[in-house]
Design a protein around this motif. Structure first.
Motif, PDB file in Angstrom:
ATOM      1  N   GLN A 128       0.824  -1.202   0.000  1.00 50.36           N
ATOM      2  CA  GLN A 128       0.000   0.000   0.000  1.00 50.36           C
ATOM      3  C   GLN A 128       0.865   1.261   0.000  1.00 50.36           C
ATOM      4  N   THR A 129       1.905   1.263   0.818  1.00 50.46           N
ATOM      5  CA  THR A 129       2.803   2.422   0.843  1.00 50.46           C
ATOM      6  C   THR A 129       3.522   2.579  -0.485  1.00 50.46           C
ATOM      7  N   LEU A 130       3.940   1.475  -1.088  1.00 48.50           N
ATOM      8  CA  LEU A 130       4.594   1.549  -2.388  1.00 48.50           C
ATOM      9  C   LEU A 130       3.661   2.160  -3.432  1.00 48.50           C
ATOM     10  N   ARG A 131       2.387   1.778  -3.379  1.00 51.37           N
ATOM     11  CA  ARG A 131       1.428   2.374  -4.317  1.00 51.37           C
ATOM     12  C   ARG A 131       1.253   3.867  -4.059  1.00 51.37           C
ATOM     13  N   HIS A 132       1.244   4.257  -2.785  1.00 53.76           N
ATOM     14  CA  HIS A 132       1.147   5.686  -2.461  1.00 53.76           C
ATOM     15  C   HIS A 132       2.367   6.446  -2.981  1.00 53.76           C
ATOM     16  N   LEU A 133       3.539   5.847  -2.863  1.00 54.26           N
ATOM     17  CA  LEU A 133       4.753   6.492  -3.359  1.00 54.26           C
ATOM     18  C   LEU A 133       4.726   6.633  -4.881  1.00 54.26           C
ATOM     19  N   VAL A 134       4.205   5.639  -5.568  1.00 59.54           N
ATOM     20  CA  VAL A 134       4.060   5.746  -7.028  1.00 59.54           C
ATOM     21  C   VAL A 134       3.087   6.871  -7.378  1.00 59.54           C
ATOM     22  N   THR A 135       2.017   6.993  -6.600  1.00 57.39           N
ATOM     23  CA  THR A 135       1.060   8.082  -6.820  1.00 57.39           C
ATOM     24  C   THR A 135       1.750   9.435  -6.671  1.00 57.39           C
ATOM     25  N   LEU A 136       2.586   9.575  -5.656  1.00 60.45           N
ATOM     26  CA  LEU A 136       3.306  10.836  -5.465  1.00 60.45           C
ATOM     27  C   LEU A 136       4.290  11.091  -6.602  1.00 60.45           C
ATOM     28  N   ASP A 137       4.967  10.055  -7.047  1.00 62.18           N
ATOM     29  CA  ASP A 137       5.880  10.192  -8.183  1.00 62.18           C
ATOM     30  C   ASP A 137       5.117  10.629  -9.435  1.00 62.18           C
ATOM     31  N   ASP A 138       3.972  10.024  -9.672  1.00 59.26           N
ATOM     32  CA  ASP A 138       3.154  10.393 -10.825  1.00 59.26           C
ATOM     33  C   ASP A 138       2.686  11.844 -10.741  1.00 59.26           C
ATOM     34  N   ALA A 139       2.482  12.327  -9.510  1.00 52.61           N
ATOM     35  CA  ALA A 139       2.016  13.698  -9.316  1.00 52.61           C
ATOM     36  C   ALA A 139       3.145  14.725  -9.430  1.00 52.61           C
ATOM     37  N   GLY A 140       4.389  14.245  -9.554  1.00 56.53           N
ATOM     38  CA  GLY A 140       5.510  15.158  -9.737  1.00 56.53           C
ATOM     39  C   GLY A 140       6.437  15.290  -8.555  1.00 56.53           C
ATOM     40  N   ALA A 141       6.157  14.590  -7.470  1.00 60.08           N
ATOM     41  CA  ALA A 141       7.031  14.653  -6.304  1.00 60.08           C
ATOM     42  C   ALA A 141       8.302  13.829  -6.536  1.00 60.08           C
ATOM     43  N   VAL A 142       9.355  14.176  -5.822  1.00 60.24           N
ATOM     44  CA  VAL A 142      10.575  13.376  -5.794  1.00 60.24           C
ATOM     45  C   VAL A 142      10.516  12.479  -4.564  1.00 60.24           C
ATOM     46  N   VAL A 143      10.462  11.173  -4.782  1.00 65.00           N
ATOM     47  CA  VAL A 143      10.466  10.216  -3.678  1.00 65.00           C
ATOM     48  C   VAL A 143      11.923   9.895  -3.354  1.00 65.00           C
TER      49      VAL A 143
END
Length: 246
Positions: free
Chosen positions: A157-172
């Protein structure tokens, strides 16, 4: 700095372990002449107290922040003498604070460290406190957002959230120090992560030794391939590669 010209970086500190990472980022931003708007979540205060023994209080934030930033990652008090004139503090419960609005001028935001709960809240757009709201504003305004997640292992679930943030333009940016810079001390490992966070937003610093394209450059001179010169000459595995695996 004139008030109308102030354009800070928002630094959000969530409840994940790793408060020395946050201190190193704030110190480095201030050392680079950058202004900082600081948001310390309620959960992070418990972590700060547990990791350092420092209480962070809204009414005494400047005194408490000075104590925190002066502390080394190994617990040494007064290891640093930060200048706090460039810092503005916003309580995490203040949803009317400057960073809650896209019209408030900021350069971007760094969440250091970022807990999995914080990651989930930002990814889902919950805005349950100022830290999450400021992150959501940063994304919608297309400003730089660095999320220094500090947890292990990570579930799906956290990995999916991190992918969502990456898709939104954030730097993970996982809080994972590299060892090629030749760290000999816990502070150097902390500074490596802080330096990579600043690299992600283009703020200059000298927190760690950068890769120079030369194997062994992080080792003490006497241990480098080729001996003290570090040129790769001489005998042994450093010279002819006999000791190097596939």
């Amino acid at each position: 700095m004139a008030e109308e010209a102030r354009e800070p970086w928002v630094v959000g500190v969530s409840g994940a372990s790793g408060t020395p990472f946050a201190a190193a980022v704030v110190r480095a931003l201030l050392a680079a002449g950058e202004a900082v708007d600081l948001v310390v979540s309620r959960a992070s205060r418990l972590t700060l107290l547990d990791e350092t023994g420092i209480s962070f209080r809204d009414a005494h934030w400047r005194e408490d922040l000075a104590t925190w930033l002066a502390r080394g990652a190994d617990g040494t008090p007064d290891a640093y003498a930060p200048e706090l004139s460039g810092v503005r503090y916003w309580p995490a419960g203040d949803l009317a604070a400057g960073p809650s609005s896209g019209s408030y001028p900021v350069r971007g935001m760094l969440i250091v460290p970022a807990s999995t709960a914080c990651v989930a809240g930002v990814a889902l757009g919950l805005s349950k406190d100022l830290l999450q709201r400021a992150a959501s504003v940063t994304l919608k305004e297309r400003r730089p957002l660095v999320v220094a997640v500090r947890e292990t292992p990570l579930n799906g679930q956290t990995l999916r959230h991190l992918v969502t943030l990456d898709d939104a333009g954030a730097v993970v940016l996982p809080a994972s120090p590299g060892f090629y810079a030749g760290a000999r001390h816990i502070q150097e490992l902390v500074d490596f992560v802080a330096g990579r966070a600043l690299d992600a937003v283009g703020v200059p610093h000298d927190l760690y030794r950068r890769w120079e394209g030369r194997l062994g450059s992080g080792a003490p001179a006497a241990e480098r391939p080729g001996g003290a010169s570090g040129t790769g000459g001489g005998s042994g595995a450093g010279a002819d590669g006999d000791g190097r695996g596939a």
